[in-house]
Design a protein around this motif. Structure first.
Motif, PDB file in Angstrom:
ATOM      1  N   THR A   2       0.914  -1.064  -0.201  1.00 46.97           N
ATOM      2  CA  THR A   2      -0.006  -0.064  -0.045  1.00 46.97           C
ATOM      3  C   THR A   2       0.764   1.236   0.035  1.00 46.97           C
ATOM      4  N   ALA A 103      -6.398   6.550 -12.210  1.00 39.81           N
ATOM      5  CA  ALA A 103      -5.854   5.091 -12.013  1.00 39.81           C
ATOM      6  C   ALA A 103      -5.473   4.804 -10.807  1.00 39.81           C
ATOM      7  N   LEU A 104      -4.367   5.780 -10.259  1.00 41.49           N
ATOM      8  CA  LEU A 104      -3.621   5.680  -9.368  1.00 41.49           C
ATOM      9  C   LEU A 104      -4.582   5.423  -8.101  1.00 41.49           C
ATOM     10  N   GLU A 106      -7.257   3.989  -7.814  1.00 39.78           N
ATOM     11  CA  GLU A 106      -7.896   2.783  -7.556  1.00 39.78           C
ATOM     12  C   GLU A 106      -6.859   1.672  -6.674  1.00 39.78           C
ATOM     13  N   THR A 107      -5.787   2.093  -6.545  1.00 41.75           N
ATOM     14  CA  THR A 107      -4.687   1.203  -5.942  1.00 41.75           C
ATOM     15  C   THR A 107      -4.111   1.665  -4.643  1.00 41.75           C
ATOM     16  N   ASP A 108      -3.945   2.953  -4.949  1.00 40.11           N
ATOM     17  CA  ASP A 108      -3.071   3.699  -3.832  1.00 40.11           C
ATOM     18  C   ASP A 108      -3.958   4.707  -2.857  1.00 40.11           C
ATOM     19  N   HIS A 109      -3.428   5.171  -1.973  1.00 38.96           N
ATOM     20  CA  HIS A 109      -4.286   6.207  -1.138  1.00 38.96           C
ATOM     21  C   HIS A 109      -3.493   7.582  -1.637  1.00 38.96           C
ATOM     22  N   ILE A 204       0.308   3.010 -15.967  1.00 40.87           N
ATOM     23  CA  ILE A 204      -0.497   2.450 -14.977  1.00 40.87           C
ATOM     24  C   ILE A 204      -1.750   1.567 -15.774  1.00 40.87           C
TER      25      ILE A 204
END
Length: 204
Positions: A2, A103-104, A106-109, A204
């Motif tokens: 994460t 896009a970021l 969706e996976t990162d804070h 990404i």
């Protein structure tokens, strides 16, 4: 893994089409008709002084200083609103930034790390439909420290539990050196260099 990725606002998420003196002049003109150049200096001097003191009401203090200088009968809120609108009108978003941020997110804070006030910075992001990407907003008044003091990064780390912390910003001292000192992975954004946003969007 994460990752918590923090971004600077001015000069990174938003590009400026006019310098701050011009923006302030436009805001003052909208309220006063035609502002004396000394009033621009009055506003900016007060703003800088109050920001250095980590005052979250720095913009209002600047407006109050102008009102006092002209013995005006307008509400300081009218001037702060006009200045905010003038600043928003003078900002643009790098073309590939929205899709890369989406896009970021969706996976990162994603977060904001700024020396500016929360209200002013989030208003600018909202005007460009960028505010929804960010879960955390870290400001200098809330942290009790301003970039390039690494303490603001330590405060940001306390707000988000992550395996890795990243800072993306245009100011080398404040966004790269200070972030690295605080254990962040720094990414230097250069508006006139290779397109960071385009590269992110492609990867990404």
């Amino acid at each position: 893994m994460t990752a918590a990725i923090f971004f600077a606002v001015d000069g990174t998420l938003l590009s400026h089409t006019a310098d701050r003196e011009t923006v302030v002049e436009r805001g003052l003109d909208a309220v006063l008709g035609e502002a004396d150049p000394e009033l621009v200096e009055t506003y900016l001097d007060t703003l800088d002084e109050r920001r250095a003191a980590l005052d979250p009401g720095a913009e209002r203090a600047g407006a109050e200083a102008v009102a006092a200088a002209v013995d005006g009968d307008f509400a300081p809120e009218a001037l702060t609103d006009a200045l905010r609108e003038a600043e928003i009108a003078a900002t643009t978003v790098p073309e590939a930034a929205p899709s890369a941020l989406a896009a970021l997110a969706e996976t990162d804070h994603l977060g904001i790390l700024t020396n500016g006030s929360r209200d002013r910075q989030t208003a600018k992001l909202a005007a460009h439909d960028l505010d929804g990407f960010f879960e955390t907003v870290v400001t200098a008044p809330a942290a009790g420290a301003a970039k390039p003091d690494p303490a603001i990064y330590e405060y940001a780390r306390e707000q988000v539990d992550a395996d890795e912390y990243v800072m993306v910003g245009d100011d080398y001292e404040a966004d790269v050196e200070a972030a690295r000192e605080a254990g962040f992975v720094p990414i230097h954004y250069e508006d006139d260099g290779p397109s960071l946003w385009g590269a992110l969007d492609a990867l990404i």
